[in-house]
Design a protein around this motif. Sequence first.
Motif, PDB file in Angstrom:
ATOM      1  N   LYS A 111       0.838  -1.204   0.000  1.00  0.00           N
ATOM      2  CA  LYS A 111       0.000   0.000   0.000  1.00  0.00           C
ATOM      3  C   LYS A 111       0.868   1.246   0.000  1.00  0.00           C
ATOM      4  O   LYS A 111       0.565   2.230  -0.689  1.00  0.00           O
ATOM      5  N   VAL A 114       2.410   1.899  -3.425  1.00  0.00           N
ATOM      6  CA  VAL A 114       1.457   2.453  -4.386  1.00  0.00           C
ATOM      7  C   VAL A 114       1.075   3.896  -4.051  1.00  0.00           C
ATOM      8  O   VAL A 114       0.872   4.707  -4.968  1.00  0.00           O
ATOM      9  N   ASN A 115       1.040   4.234  -2.770  1.00  0.00           N
ATOM     10  CA  ASN A 115       0.414   5.499  -2.375  1.00  0.00           C
ATOM     11  C   ASN A 115       1.332   6.548  -1.747  1.00  0.00           C
ATOM     12  O   ASN A 115       1.005   7.741  -1.799  1.00  0.00           O
ATOM     13  N   SER A 121       9.260   3.483  -2.791  1.00  0.00           N
ATOM     14  CA  SER A 121       8.063   3.553  -3.630  1.00  0.00           C
ATOM     15  C   SER A 121       8.388   4.126  -5.001  1.00  0.00           C
ATOM     16  O   SER A 121       7.979   3.590  -6.039  1.00  0.00           O
ATOM     17  N   ASN A 125       8.364   1.883  -8.573  1.00  0.00           N
ATOM     18  CA  ASN A 125       7.477   2.318  -9.656  1.00  0.00           C
ATOM     19  C   ASN A 125       8.257   2.761 -10.889  1.00  0.00           C
ATOM     20  O   ASN A 125       7.719   2.748 -11.999  1.00  0.00           O
ATOM     21  N   CYS A 207       3.402   6.541  -8.650  1.00  0.00           N
ATOM     22  CA  CYS A 207       3.142   6.279 -10.069  1.00  0.00           C
ATOM     23  C   CYS A 207       3.493   7.478 -10.949  1.00  0.00           C
ATOM     24  O   CYS A 207       3.532   7.361 -12.174  1.00  0.00           O
TER      25      CYS A 207
END
Length: 221
Positions: A111, A114-115, A121, A125, A207
């Motif tokens: 999580k 993704v966030n 992260s 990505n 992202c």
Amino acid sequence: MRLGQHFLVNEETIKKFVSYVDLSIRPLIEIGGGKGNITKHLNPDIIIELDERFSNYLKNLVIADARYLPVIRGQIVSSLPYYITFDFFEEIVKLDGIKRLSLILQLDFIKKVVNEPTYISYLLNYYFKIEIKDVLPPWFFKPRPKVFSSIVIFQRIRTNTNKVNELLKCISRYRNKKIVNALELCGATNIKNKDIFNKRVRDYKPCQVLELLSLINTNYV
């Protein structure tokens, strides 16, 4: 020996997990074979296991730590010990020959990937297409973890670039600062359009890592 081991024992879920593996990508490397719950459905080319107590259950075994992999190519399948997750991924991005990973990870970790605007992260990505498959409850494992888990597929889409890694690590330290200030602190002097940089680093989701890097005159995007 306590190694953070939580072995998947739900047979239906094991079969589903194995169904996500691309058997055409070799060698097929399993990390943390344990007593072979996943292995018997997978038939991997190599098994990497740190705990020598499981050596009688496994073939094609290499005793090694997954944070310092003795392999440089192929596909990795693992119900990864949660405590090594960060170190594992920081090393795996450097191994361009590892094309795909089918992993069971702590749900809270994925999580965040993704966030949340963190170094790991942004890194994941940038290098991988990430696909979250299934959420697994604690009672699917033995011994039971205190957290939920998730099956996640990582498909490599870029080769390792140390300059990108260093820049993302530095920018992530300043996620509460404005983009222009963070980039300058990280030595990025060739910054585009400073006038539009009212956003802060934390405003860029993982992202959006390409958009973040595109603010600099680089060849990485």
